[in-house]
Every structure is written in structure tokens, then in C-alpha cells.
Design an enzyme around this catalytic site. Structure first.
Site, PDB file in Angstrom:
ATOM      1  N   ALA A 416       0.468  -1.241  -0.125  1.00  0.00           N
ATOM      2  CA  ALA A 416      -0.127   0.472  -0.100  1.00  0.00           C
ATOM      3  C   ALA A 416       1.003   1.279  -0.285  1.00  0.00           C
ATOM      4  CB  ALA A 416      -0.844  -0.247   0.923  1.00  0.00           C
ATOM      5  N   MET A 417       0.383   2.083  -0.260  1.00  0.00           N
ATOM      6  CA  MET A 417       1.147   3.531   0.182  1.00  0.00           C
ATOM      7  C   MET A 417      -0.056   4.350   0.103  1.00  0.00           C
ATOM      8  SD  MET A 417       3.517   5.540  -0.436  1.00  0.00           S
ATOM      9  CE  MET A 417       3.642   7.143  -0.902  1.00  0.00           C
ATOM     10  N   GLU A 418       0.224   5.149   1.400  1.00  0.00           N
ATOM     11  CA  GLU A 418      -0.307   6.220   1.710  1.00  0.00           C
ATOM     12  C   GLU A 418      -0.799   8.214   1.940  1.00  0.00           C
ATOM     13  OE1 GLU A 418       3.260   5.666   2.582  1.00  0.00           O
ATOM     14  OE2 GLU A 418       4.166   7.818   2.967  1.00  0.00           O
ATOM     15  N   HIS A 451      -1.010   0.765   9.648  1.00  0.00           N
ATOM     16  CA  HIS A 451       0.025   2.077   8.732  1.00  0.00           C
ATOM     17  C   HIS A 451      -0.186   2.515   7.952  1.00  0.00           C
ATOM     18  CE1 HIS A 451       4.512   0.757   7.367  1.00  0.00           C
ATOM     19  NE2 HIS A 451       4.019   1.641   6.295  1.00  0.00           N
ATOM     20  N   GLU A 452      -1.009   2.860   7.284  1.00  0.00           N
ATOM     21  CA  GLU A 452      -0.331   3.917   6.134  1.00  0.00           C
ATOM     22  C   GLU A 452      -1.996   4.923   6.553  1.00  0.00           C
ATOM     23  OE1 GLU A 452       0.205   3.521   3.955  1.00  0.00           O
ATOM     24  OE2 GLU A 452       0.501   1.203   3.743  1.00  0.00           O
ATOM     25  N   HIS A 455       0.444   6.988   8.429  1.00  0.00           N
ATOM     26  CA  HIS A 455       1.236   7.980   7.521  1.00  0.00           C
ATOM     27  C   HIS A 455       0.638   9.423   7.217  1.00  0.00           C
ATOM     28  CE1 HIS A 455       5.082   6.304   7.032  1.00  0.00           C
ATOM     29  NE2 HIS A 455       4.304   4.754   6.104  1.00  0.00           N
ATOM     30  N   GLU A 474       8.380   5.427   8.573  1.00  0.00           N
ATOM     31  CA  GLU A 474       8.615   4.216   8.300  1.00  0.00           C
ATOM     32  C   GLU A 474       8.315   3.213   9.822  1.00  0.00           C
ATOM     33  OE1 GLU A 474       6.932   2.974   5.830  1.00  0.00           O
ATOM     34  OE2 GLU A 474       7.424   3.973   4.458  1.00  0.00           O
TER      35      GLU A 474
HETATM   36 ZN   LIG Z   1       5.090   3.576   5.268  1.00  0.00          ZN
END
Ligand SMILES: [Zn+2]
Length: 1035
Positions: A416-418, A451-452, A455, A474
Site C-alpha cells: 500500500a501507499m499512504e 500503517h497507512e 502515515h 516507516e
Molecule cells: Zn509506510
């Protein structure tokens, strides 16, 4: 950004890592394998489908021709309009009079310019001469020209971007116009900004909107640093603001970075979508920009697309303007100050579901329409709402944007990407069908989302200054995966327990190599940047943060984080900013610790210490505590020969307690900062034992004298509950790894695990299972493997009997209540089946046969992967074919993944080879899954040499495919090599490295060290281990 991780099953980058599930292949040497069946290939397409596909192709071709004409016309119009603007010189004066420029040889066909003019050609003639002269001038001044430096020159700063895009999904091209408002800090004739792999049509520089243009002398790309250079006739003046306009076009690439495309099939029809992945350095592939995190600016984005699609970006749509020809332009609201790497947009025809948080943030989950209809996004949507509320409360800083969209895409280089306000997830990490998902899968989905979301604060709102401190975002996001999951599932004790096995134990394997690197890594060139996204940054970062929180006290730590986010919001911060804020928070509660001084040792030095505690052998109550750097292979030369391992020292917050048969003292903290220290411990008696690193909050290992180890083993056997669950798991992990590295006799860990027959908690079993895995891989192709196998089976047998199998699918509320119990049962079944427990094998075979004969899958969700894998390894190739067929027919992403992995469990080398070859066919296996297939075959003792051979033969293809997404490449390199352990294999590895071309150099040096350590262990300790096992089994 979440790296692709499978909790408990796969350890990607890590050498010598545990993967219980793959251990399944070991004991299962059942029925003889049959020959390969042709039918196991992909189903042939029917004639009707061929015709349908053909029709679509013809139609698509016609549409693209039309679009091509349209784009050409638009481009011509644009350039005409551009010249009207009165800019004195859009295009650089060039020999041949062609002002067009390309960032790379790849150009979008039909995007307004003659395609495919290679760069050399464009850069020919006069301009090149000027360029050379200019370079010589810089050389004379003994300076690198501003475009050749690894970082952008500091004389300009972008304040605001206006970005207008048109996406042509029918031929996968896009065109853009970017207007960047620039502030000048130092006068200069050069504008240097990032741009890569695009075709630039026109450039104009104006002194604010009213005043006239500044003449552009020439422009050129400098591919080595991925920049585009605008050379002006006169200097830009300090303190003034200028507008840089660039018109360009590029491809929507068929790969995983920049603005790329992917597709999915619905009702037999393939649909396409375009989505971005800019982190860390790929925004420059989508628009010319100052692509470093320090250059925060505001962005106003507009996207023009066909009305059959919708477009998304970080901010909500402000207005949409519809045109008569079926096109629409969405104008998005302006963003707050932000960096380029988490800017994002997408063009797709997904549908969504929506919810709203208490504070009014609109949360939507976008996915393919069939998944939305099935409700597969509802779980993610629901926890996202709760998590935003959690973070707002924990950080005392509200979520900064009016909305958050979660986008589930079929293909993505990371889990995934935040992206701020538009986070992108690969489907397997966000879609969840409760009726067919295991707890493990639910946990994976949950933690990636936690997690995302973290961020959105750590990373997006406050951004690291530079990539060397990527661990600042991270490490925090990874640590909060556990804290946030505890908020959702309070009984699961993630931060106190599961963190140990999944993060601490795992990263200490990796960081125990001499070829490791510090968590803060120096980053010079763009090519270094991908390298910093590895498990050291994520997991060691998280482990250090947990140690810090623990010695500060959790509430002071939380207060410090609140201050840090408040002070630095919408800006950038470096690690010292964090240390200073935290030190101040400590001071407020009357404690004085120089956090920077302590933490610099942990973040700037690689590796970690092993503490040795020697008990009261001489004088009363005095113990000796010493520290040294832990390394698996003490023969390896340190990376930096000027600095031997002896010079490594840490300030270690060692917590310590004294115990006897029924009681353990409260812990005391000792700061150990010297090589060796004496400490007085009160109430240390003859029969009492010492225990260090209470609850394993510290990032180090603890070793004791043998007498103390014996006392601890005794305690575990007689009454293990005196020692906490976390410490029981910690003792197991420390003992296995100390033995592996030669600090302890080989029998100690095996003696410790004997107490497990009475262990009812999940964590120590999990720690043992993970710690056994690398040992198992060292032995699984040796002659005497069965002795080891037999020993493990004996330890597991009674608990396996006690727990039995889950009856059937659990309902959701039950899962939550009995998480620990179900995970324990799963762990024990996994061990039993992998090491060849007969009952376990029968049970798996019966369940598979029942599925095949009834065509109803009644296999309990939580053990499906174990059953599939055991079934494939035990039974004939009909079962393999059956699983293969199910892999193709299932639509549930969670199920697809475990079916694919089960196929790698076969004992049949023909099947394994066929599978390896199929893995590179993107139509059959998704790009991101192919790596897992190869790695899983390498974990299978019957396939290890096949995967290794395949890897070497296909390296060029694999490197071309994954090279740029370095994380995937290094995961592949270590996954294929980590269990090679013979002299012959070591030679093959070294020869291969000599002959291979480019890429992944760091991964290969780590691989060599790992295999050398494996070979060394075989030579030094294998016989010792077998001798002890033989003796132990005959007792
Ligand atoms: Zn991350």
C-alpha cells in the site's frame, strides 16, 4: 508505504528467517508423484471469447486512431496558443529547429510529436556544443554543474503547482501542463528540476503573471540525475517570484511506477485504470517537479478524462466541467503544503462505499464494482473510520484533509501507499470477504490499514527532511500497526506480544549480519533511495521506537509525539527534531535523559549488542555485565575494516529481575554503557536466576552463564508462568540464535523447547516455530534429517492431541474472543503437519478429498493454507490440478493467494518446474505474486535447486521486471538464496555474482554472507547437534 509482507509466513528480505508454512514440505513424503498432466495449464479460451476479444481490439484500434488525431490537434492548438502568450522563447534554439525534448527514448506515440526521436538526436548540434562549453566552464571552476549534482540546487523553491492533466485511457497516454510558482533564493540562470521519461513540448518562464517573459536560451534533459534544465538568458532575481510553465506528454506505463495502468476483468470484459505510485522518486515520471521531500508546496490539480471514468486525487473535486464530446474536467481543491512523493491521482471506473467520522471526515473505499457489491470493502471502511478517530485522539492533532479515499487496485509494487487523502492498496491488503478469510488474513489487512493511516500524520503531515531518515516515518507507522490494532482488538496484546515475533525477532536476524547497515543510512544518489526502504528501516525503526517508548514511559512518549506533530505540522523534520522534543517532554516530568545521545548510538551504528550477564560466582551479589556486537558469522570481516566489532558500544537500558522457583522480583533498570561493568544485585541467592530485558522491550539479546541457563530451563519446566509470556518467547528466540551464532551450545535451545508441552500461550509456540524454521532449512537436505524431525514431533505431539482441529468456520465474534486460542491451535497444527505427524496428514488428506468429492470447501478457514499445502505435497497430481483449477476460478483475493502458494508445496519436480515457468506469465500470475512463487519453491527442499537454477537463468528478465522496485528485487534475491547451504551452492552464488550484470549489489553481498554463515554452521555445529539429538532420543 507498506512493504509486501505476509505475517508469519514469509520473511522477505530477511535471511535465515522463519516461515512455518513452508516447513510443511518437510515431513510430507507421501504418495509417489505422478507425471505432469497437460490439463494443468491455463484453461484454453473459447472461440466466442476469441471473437469478442477480436472485436474489442478492432474497436479499440479505431478509437485510438481517433484519439491520436484528437491529441495531435489539441497539441497543435496548445502550442499555437502558447506562442500567442507572448513568451519570447518557448523552445530552445536547436540545430534543425526542433524544439521537442524527451526525457528518455520512450515517447508516447501519437501524443503530438513525431514519436521515438532518441535523445542523442535531439541533443545534437549547436546546443550540445553550448552544453559542452558550459560543462567545461564548471570544470574550470572545479564545481559540478547544478544539474549533475545528486541533490537539486538550493537556489529555487517551488511555492505552488498548477497541474492540468488529460488522460487518454484508450491509448494510454497523457498530456499535462504544469505551472510552478518559484521563489528565488539565490540569483541563477538555471532552473533545474526533476523530469524523467516524458516528452517536453514547450517551456516558458515569466516574472509573475503580469510582467513579461524571461528569455529561455535553451533547455535539456540530464538523464543521469533525472533532471530537466532550463537555461535562461539572464539571471532570476532574488526575492522575486517567477512562473515556470511546461507543456509535456508521456505514457501511462504498463508497469508499477509513476502514472501507470493496470486492469481487471468484470463480466468477461477487461477494464483499465490509471493510478500513480510516486514514492520515493517517481513523481518526476508524471510531471516536471522538485521531487525531493523538502520541497513542500501547495498543489492545484485538474484532470480531464472521458466521462465514463471518474478521477480521484488527494483533495475532493471542487467543480466538474462537462464537455459535449463526452469528456469532463475535474478540478480538485488546493492541497495544503505537501511533498511530491505522496501526491496522487487515479482515473478508473470503480464504485465506492462511504462513511463519515465523528469529526466529519468523509471516508470512501473505491474498488472494482463487483467487490464493492459483495461488501468486500466494508471491513476496511469500518476500521478506517474508527482508526482516524483513534489517531486524532492519540496525537491530539485532527486529520488534516476533508476526505480520505482508500483505493483498492489489482496491481501495485507495494502492499500500500499512504498518499495523503488518497491511499492506494493492493486488493489483497484491503479487500476482505469475512466468510472466507482466516484470522491471519484479517490481521494482515488490519495492520496495513493501521500503517497507512498512521502515515497521514507521520509522513504526510510531518515529513522526513531527507530519505536517510525514512525510518522516522516507516518505523513509526510499523510500530503503530501494533498499537492501533490493540485499539481495535483490545485483547490481542499486539504491542506487548506479537510485536516480538513479527518485528523484533525477525529484524534481529537481518541486523545480526556483518553486512547490515545503520537504520539512518546515508543517501547520496537517486539510486540509493530505493535501498533505504527495507526491513531495517521498518522493523529496526519500530523496535527502537518501542524501546524508547518503554524507557521514557508510554504516557510521556505520547505527550512528546503530540508536541512533535504540532510543532512540525505541514513541514519537515529530522531525527534530531524528534529527539529534542522528546527530551523536553521528559524534562517536564522531571527526568533528564539526553535522548539524542542515547539514540544516535542505536540509529547511526549498525547491528545490536548481545549482553552477557555472569552471575555471582565470586563475591556476593555482584554480577558482571558485558556487551559486544552480535554477529552470526564471527569469521566475516567487518564491513569497515578501520572499525572492528570491538569498537561498537551502545548505551543500553537493561531491565533486570531476579527469580526463584515461585516468584520474580520487580524489574530494575541498569544503563549499561561500557564494555564490561560490575553491578550489585540485592537478594541474589544460591538458587535464584537472573533474567534480563524484561518483556523484551530492548533491542538486544541477552546471554547468561550456563548455570543460569540451566536454572531458567528448570524454572520453565517446573512452573513457566513465573516468567512472563513475552520473556518466555524471548528466551526461546535468544537461545536459538545465540546457538546458531556459536555463543551457546547447540542443545540449550532444544532443551528449552521441551517445556512447550505445557505451554498454553500462543506467543512462545510462535517464537519457537519461527526460530526452528531456519534450523530446519539448514538440515532439511541432510542425511540425518529424520532425527531432528523426530525430536520436534515429540515436542509437539501432546499439545497437538490436546488442542485438536477447529471444528468449522468460526463466526466473527468468536474470532475476536478466541484469537489467542485459535492462533495457538493453528501453530501447533502447522508444526505437526510440517514435521509429518501421521494424524495431521490423514486429517489434511481427508479434508481435501471431501472438498474434491463434494465440491464444497468445508476446510476451516484458519488452517486452509496448511491443509492445501499438505494435501498437495502428500497426494497425487490430481490434487495439484484441482488446486490449480481453483486458483483460476476463485474471485476472493485471500483464497487466490494461498491456493497459489499451495502449488509450490509439491514433491514433484516436474510440477515445480512447470509452475516456475508459468510464474513469469503475467496473464496467469500477477507480477507481484510471481516473486512469492519463486521464493516458495526455493523453500521447498525438493525445489530449492530448481528455483536457484531458474533464478540464475531468468535473472535478466527478473531484474528488468523488478529492478526499479528495488525492494521486490532484494526480496527475491534473499528469498532464493537464504537457504543455500553447501560449499557447491556457495561457489555457484559467487560465480553468478561475478558474471551477472547490474542491480541489487547490496542484496547479493548479504546473500553471500548468509550462505557463508550457513556453510560455516554446517561445518562447525551440525554434528554436535545430531549427537545430542541421538542421545536425547534414546533416553
Ligand atoms: Zn509506510
Amino acid at each position: 508505504m507498506a512493504l509486501e509482507e505476509k505475517r508469519e509466513k514469509r520473511p522477505p528480505v530477511t535471511p535465515m528467517m522463519i516461515e512455518e508454512e513452508a516447513a510443511l514440505r518437510n515431513g510430507s513424503r507421501g504418495l509417489p508423484p505422478g507425471p505432469w498432466a497437460e490439463t494443468a495449464g491455463p484453461r484454453p479460451r473459447t472461440t466466442e471469447r476469441h471473437i469478442a476479444v477480436h472485436k474489442r481490439l478492432v474497436l479499440g484500434f479505431a478509437v485510438s486512431i481517433l484519439a491520436l488525431l484528437a491529441v495531435t490537434m489539441i497539441a497543435v492548438l496548445l502550442s499555437v496558443r502558447f506562442e500567442d502568450c507572448g513568451a519570447a522563447a518557448d523552445s530552445p534554439p536547436r540545430a534543425g529547429g526542433n524544439g521537442s525534448l524527451s526525457g528518455a527514448a520512450r515517447q508516447p506515440p501519437g501524443a503530438g510529436q513525431p514519436p521515438g526521436r532518441p535523445e542523442e538526436e535531439v541533443r545534437g548540434g549547436e546546443a550540445a556544443e553550448e552544453e559542452e562549453e558550459e560543462e567545461e566552464e564548471w570544470q574550470r571552476r572545479r564545481e559540478l554543474p547544478p544539474w549533475a549534482r545528486p541533490r537539486l540546487p538550493r537556489h529555487l523553491r517551488p511555492l505552488h503547482y498548477n497541474l492540468m492533466l488529460s488522460a487518454f485511457m484508450e491509448n494510454f497516454t497523457f498530456s499535462g501542463e504544469v505551472n510552478v510558482q518559484l521563489e528565488v533564493r539565490n540569483a541563477s540562470r538555471y532552473i533545474v528540476l526533476h523530469a524523467h521519461r516524458m516528452h517536453i513540448e514547450a517551456v516558458r518562464v515569466a516574472e509573475d503573471k503580469l510582467a513579461g517573459g524571461v528569455r529561455v536560451a535553451r533547455t535539456f534533459f540530464y538523464p543521469q540525475t533525472q533532471v530537466f534544465v532550463v537555461v535562461l538568458n539572464r539571471s532570476l532575481e532574488v526575492q522575486r517570484s517567477y512562473n515556470l510553465k511546461i507543456i509535456y506528454n508521456a505514457l501511462i506505463e504498463n508497469e508499477l511506477l509513476g502514472f501507470f495502468r493496470s486492469s481487471y476483468v468484470i463480466h468477461g470484459e477487461r477494464r483499465f485504470l490509471g493510478v500513480t505510485q510516486f514514492s520515493p522518486t517517481h513523481a518526476r515520471k508524471a510531471f516536471p517537479c522538485f521531487d525531493e521531500p523538502i520541497y513542500k508546496a501547495t498543489f492545484k490539480i485538474s484532470i480531464r478524462h472521458q466521462a465514463t471514468y471518474l478521477s480521484l486525487s488527494n483533495m475532493p473535486v471542487e467543480t466538474s466541467v462537462f464537455e459535449e464530446d463526452g469528456w469532463v474536467t475535474d478540478h480538485f481543491s488546493q492541497t495544503p503544503l505537501m511533498s511530491t512523493y505522496y501526491l496522487a491521482w487515479a482515473v478508473c471506473n470503480f464504485t465506492y462505499r462511504e462513511t463519515v467520522t465523528k469529526s466529519g471526515v468523509v471516508v470512501r473505499l473505491y474498488a472494482r464494482p463487483d467487490a464493492i457489491r459483495r461488501g468486500s470493502g466494508d471491513y476496511a471502511l469500518n476500521i478506517t473510520r474508527r482508526l482516524i478517530e483513534f489517531y486524532e485522539d492519540y496525537f491530539k492533532v485532527p486529520y488534516s484533509l476533508p476526505k480520505l479515499d482508500l483505493l483498492a487496485v489489482p496491481k501495485h509494487p507495494y502492499a500500500a501507499m499512504e498518499n495523503w487523502g488518497l491511499s492506494v492498496f493492493v486488493e489483497q491488503r484491503i479487500l476482505l470477504d469475512p466468510s472466507i478469510s482466516s484470522i491471519l488474513y484479517l490481521l494482515d489487512v488490519t495492520m496495513v490499514i493501521v500503517h497507512e493511516l498512521c502515515h497521514q500524520w507521520f509522513g504526510d503531515l510531518v515529513t522526513p527532511v531527507w530519505w536517510e531518515d525514512v525510518w522516522l516515518k516507516e518505523g513509526f507507522a510499523h510500530y503503530f500497526e501494533f498499537v492501533g490494532t490493540d485499539y481495535l482488538y483490545p485483547g490481542w496484546n499486539m504491542e506487548k506480544q506479537r510485536f516480538l515475533t513479527d518485528v523484533l525477532h525477525e529484524v534481529m536476524l537481518l541486523d545480526g549480519l556483518a553486512s547490515s547497515h545503520p537504520v539512518s543510512q546515508e543517501v547520496q544518489q537517486a539510486s540509493d533511495i530505493d535501498r533505504v526502504f527495507d526491513w531495517i528501516a521498518y522493523k529496526k525503526g519500530a523496535a527502537l521506537i518501542r524501546m524508547l517508548a518503554s524507557f521514557m514511559g508510554h504516557s510521556v512518549f505520547q505527550m512528546g509525539l503530540q508536541d512533535y506533530l504540532t510543532i512540525h505540522k505541514y513541514g519537515n523534520a529530522a531525527r534530531n527534531d524528534l529527539w529534542n522534543t522528546l527530551s523536553k517532554a521528559l524534562k517536564r516530568v522531571g527526568k533528564s535523559v539526553n535522548i539524542q545521545e542515547v539514540m544516535d548510538q542505536w540509529t547511526l551504528q549498525m547491528g545490536y549488542p548481545v549482553i552477557t550477564i555472569l552471575g555471582n560466582e565470586t563475591t556476593d551479589n555482584i554480577i558482571v555485565i558485558s556487551q559486544e556486537r552480535f554477529v552470526y558469522d564471527s569469521d566475516t570481516k567487518p564491513k569497515d575494516p578501520a572499525r572492528g566489532d570491538n569498537s561498537y558500544l551502545w548505551q543500553i537500558p537493561l531491565t533486570i529481575a531476579v527469580g526463584n522457583t515461585s516468584h520474580i522480583s520487580s524489574e530494575a533498570i541498569i544503563w549499561v554503557s561500557n564494555k564490561s561493568e560490575h553491578h550489585r544485585i540485592p537478594a541474589l541467592e544460591e538458587a535464584s536466576w537472573l533474567l534480563g530485558n524484561i518483556n523484551q522491550t530492548g533491542y538486544f539479546r541477552v546471554n547468561y552463564d550456563i548455570r543460569n541457563w540451566r536454572l531458567l530451563i528448570n524454572q520453565l519446566t517446573r512452573n513457566h508462568e513465573v516468567i512472563s509470556v513475552s520473556n518466555r518467547a524471548g528466551l526461546i528466540d535468544d537461545a536459538f540464535n545465540l546457538a546458531r551464532a556459536g555463543y551457546l551450545p547447540q542443545n540449550i535451545p532444544l532443551e528449552i523447547m521441551r517445556y512447550l508441552s505445557e505451554e498454553k500461550d500462543f506467543l512462545p509456540w510462535h517464537a519457537a516455530s519461527r526460530a526452528l524454521y531456519p534450523l530446519d532449512k539448514l538440515l532439511d537436505r541432510t542425511e540425518n534429517y529424520n532425527i531432528f524431525n523426530e525430536y520436534i514431533l515429540r515436542q509437539v505431539a501432546s499439545m497437538y492431541l490436546k488442542l485438536g482441529w477447529p471444528t468449522n468456520n468460526l463466526n466473527k465474534s468468536l474470532v475476536q474472543a478466541s484469537y489467542q486460542h485459535e492462533e495457538l491451535r493453528r501453530e501447533v497444527i502447522m508444526l505437526a503437519c510440517s514435521f509429518g505427524n501421521k494424524h495431521c496428514h490423514q486429517q489434511a488428506a481427508t479434508l481435501i478429498s471431501d472438498w474434491i468429492s463434494s465440491n464444497r470447501n468445508r476446510i476451516p478457514l484458519n488452517v486452509r493454507d496448511i491443509v492445501y499445502c499438505t494435501g498437495v505435497s502428500l497426494m497425487d497430481e490430481d490434487v495439484w490440478e484441482f488446486i490449480w483449477m481453483k486458483f483460476h476460478s476463485t474471485t476472493a483475493v485471500s483464497e487466490k493467494k494461498i491456493l497459489l502458494e499451495a502449488l509450490t508445496c509439491s514433491d514433484d519436480r516436474n510440477l515445480l518446474n512447470r509452475l516456475l515457468n508459468l510464474s513469469l506469465n503475467s496473464e496467469v500470475v500477477l507480477d507481484q505474486d510471481a516473486i512469492d512463487v519463486i521464493i516458495h519453491v526455493a523453500r521447498n527442499p525438493h525445489g530449492r535447486d530448481l528455483a536457484w537454477k531458474f533464478f540464475r537463468e531468468k535473472w535478466k528478465i527478473l531484474n528488468a521486471r523488478y529492478g526499479e522496485a528495488l525492494f521486490m528485487n532484494s526480496k527475491l534475491v534473499s528469498g532464493v538464496t537464504e537457504f543455500l547451504n553447501t560449499e557447491g551452492e556457495l561457489r555457484e552464488l559467487k560465480n553468478f555474482i561475478k558474471s551477472y550484470e547490474g542491480g541489487a549489489a547490496v542484496s547479493f553481498s548479504r546473500a553471500v554472507e548468509t550462505v557463508e554463515a550457513n556453510v560455516r554452521w554446517q561445518r562447525l555445529y551440525k554434528e554436535e547437534l545430531f549427537q545430542w539429538l541421538r542421545k536425547s532420543l534414546t533416553q
